[in-house]
Design a protein around this motif. Structure first.
Motif, PDB file in Angstrom:
ATOM      1  N   ARG A  30      -5.905   3.954   6.192  1.00  0.00           N
ATOM      2  CA  ARG A  30      -6.002   4.166   4.675  1.00  0.00           C
ATOM      3  C   ARG A  30      -5.265   2.875   4.025  1.00  0.00           C
ATOM      4  O   ARG A  30      -4.973   2.933   2.766  1.00  0.00           O
ATOM      5  N   THR A  31      -4.834   2.004   4.586  1.00  0.00           N
ATOM      6  CA  THR A  31      -4.211   0.721   4.162  1.00  0.00           C
ATOM      7  C   THR A  31      -5.059  -0.536   4.379  1.00  0.00           C
ATOM      8  O   THR A  31      -6.011  -0.710   5.073  1.00  0.00           O
TER       9      THR A  31
ATOM     10  N   PRO B 167       0.269   4.373   1.018  1.00  0.00           N
ATOM     11  CA  PRO B 167       0.400   5.353   2.211  1.00  0.00           C
ATOM     12  C   PRO B 167       1.594   4.530   3.323  1.00  0.00           C
ATOM     13  O   PRO B 167       2.023   5.452   3.903  1.00  0.00           O
TER      14      PRO B 167
ATOM     15  N   CYS C 294       0.768  -1.174  -0.108  1.00  0.00           N
ATOM     16  CA  CYS C 294       0.073  -0.168  -0.003  1.00  0.00           C
ATOM     17  C   CYS C 294       0.712   1.254  -0.025  1.00  0.00           C
ATOM     18  O   CYS C 294       1.654   1.405   0.935  1.00  0.00           O
TER      19      CYS C 294
ATOM     20  N   GLN D 188      -2.689  11.025   6.819  1.00  0.00           N
ATOM     21  CA  GLN D 188      -2.652  10.425   5.491  1.00  0.00           C
ATOM     22  C   GLN D 188      -2.581   8.960   5.328  1.00  0.00           C
ATOM     23  O   GLN D 188      -2.584   8.357   4.640  1.00  0.00           O
TER      24      GLN D 188
ATOM     25  N   ASP E 273      -1.207   1.933  10.414  1.00  0.00           N
ATOM     26  CA  ASP E 273      -1.749   2.473  11.738  1.00  0.00           C
ATOM     27  C   ASP E 273      -0.686   2.423  13.009  1.00  0.00           C
ATOM     28  O   ASP E 273      -0.349   3.278  13.807  1.00  0.00           O
TER      29      ASP E 273
END
Length: 431
Positions: free
Chosen positions: A391-392, A353, A351, A387, A398
């Motif tokens: 988001r993954t 991000p 991912c 960001q 996280d």
């Protein structure tokens, strides 16, 4: 390293006896009694799962999801192959409880997995063991051979008509394979990268078949629960936090080790059991649930109890139960730099991000630590974290953000001092 227990996974286990892990000693401690009763009396799977729900056992790998509820998600009446998986891929800094379970009481895991297989309708299981503890993978294989020879594994177990086979599978030390779907990919021979969810493993797991995945400590607790009763286990803890929990305490304490204590025990009591602060130093901060859990200042931690709800209320997570204690001499900038480097190195890169973000987090913290920090770096770290988090595909992104946010929140003055003065606030060394 110390091991203290209060009567579940390590009950009556003499860790100084080199043969404590063997089958004959496990049977002397009451091992396989629960399995014999369940499959001998053909106890309905629904009753076994109900007992697990009564116990209040929550997943001991980090998420804390109720184990009995997780078992109930398996479509066990659906025809076809189903699997039970044990996640022994213990790779998070500060966490070392599962390897002691495999070293000193592997048959508890085996019995727990057989019972789980019976309950969810699975006829096969795998234990995925972290690649950097290969000697424990070998021990688990020996324990499997003992169980197989004694008739606890294979076809028609104990003449009950129940069939179950169990295999060990070792990884190669990739932290990302602690994610359950990355683990599944690894067992299948693919690159250890997380999968999109849904579909969830209970519907589409190993080789596309329904699969239930539990942590080592969770499964090792099952024989006690099904032998002595779910309520007995629940009563060892507190409401919504049933039973005991293994805490791996490390850092600046006199007696680091694994401590199996009732959930709800005050942190001050756990610290006392570990011998207190090393050298009589003052405690500065504690990471209560493994390196991905937000750090807490000493004054907050000393008011906490060791259970899921208390730690969450304080602003962190119980996680895997890895308690990292830091004394007054620790530079929090240096500590965060090391943690950020770990997550940068362990990102699988799938991912964007996470692949890019973990590297940027480390670069920014590294330049602050080395005296090259800039005005606005702390705001940049916070913006970057926004960001990355959520988001993954998996939670590694996280996990990299949580330490950054908590360190810079609770110990912002140290970071600002590094940036403004180009030297450490704690030990006064020049960066």
């Amino acid at each position: 390293m110390a091991i203290y227990h209060s009567g579940v996974i390590f009950a009556d286990v003499d860790t100084h006896d080199p043969d404590c892990w063997k089958l004959n000693n496990y049977i002397k401690r009451g091992g396989y009694q629960a399995l014999k009763r369940i499959i001998g009396s053909k106890v309905p799977a629904e009753e076994v799962i109900a007992e697990m729900k009564t116990s209040g056992l929550r997943g001991r790998g980090g998420a804390g999801f109720p184990t009995g509820l997780k078992w109930s998600f398996m479509p066990r009446t659906m025809p076809g192959q189903k699997y039970i998986m044990c996640n022994s891929d213990e790779g998070e800094p500060g966490t070392f409880k599962d390897r002691d379970i495999l070293a000193f009481n592997p048959h508890a895991v085996i019995e727990g997995m057989i019972i789980a297989g019976y309950s969810i309708g699975a006829s096969a299981g795998y234990n995925y063991i972290h690649g950097e503890i290969f000697e424990l993978y070998q021990r688990f294989e020996e324990a499997l051979a003992e169980a197989r020879a004694a008739g606890f594994l294979g076809k028609n177990i104990l003449d009950s008509g129940f069939e179950f086979e169990l295999h060990a599978h070792h990884g190669y030390g990739a932290y990302i394979c602690g994610d359950e779907t990355a683990l599944l990919n690894s067992v299948e021979g693919h690159k250890g990268q997380p999968r999109f969810k849904p579909p969830f493993p209970a519907g589409y797991g190993l080789y596309g078949k329904p699969t239930t995945i539990n942590n080592t400590e969770s499964l090792a607790s099952v024989p006690f629960i099904l032998r002595d009763g779910g309520q007995t286990f629940m009563d060892k803890g507190i409401p919504n936090n049933g039973g005991t929990k293994l805490f791996s305490i490390s850092g600046h304490v006199e007696r680091p080790g694994n401590y199996e204590i009732p959930l709800g025990t005050p942190f001050s009591k756990l610290l006392e059991m570990a011998g207190g602060m090393r050298g009589g130093k003052k405690m500065k901060a504690v990471i209560p649930g493994g390196s991905s859990a937000p750090v807490l200042p000493a004054e907050i931690m000393m008011d906490c109890n060791m259970d899921y709800d208390s730690i969450a209320k304080a602003g962190s997570m119980l996680g895997s139960g890895a308690v990292i204690v830091m004394d007054e001499d620790v530079c929090m900038v240096k500590a965060l730099e090391r943690l950020s480097y770990f997550y940068h190195e362990e990102s699988c890169g799938q991912c964007t991000p996470c692949r890019e973000g973990t590297g940027w987090l480390y670069q920014i913290v590294h330049r602050i630590e080395t005296g090259q920090g800039r005005a606005g770096d702390l705001e940049l770290l916070n913006s970057l974290g926004n960001q990355m988090a959520g988001r993954t595909i998996c939670a590694l992104s996280d996990a990299a953000v949580f330490p950054v946010r908590s360190f810079t929140k609770h110990f912002r003055n140290e970071f600002e001092y590094h940036i403004e003065n180009k030297k450490c606030m704690v030990n006064h060394r020049w960066c």
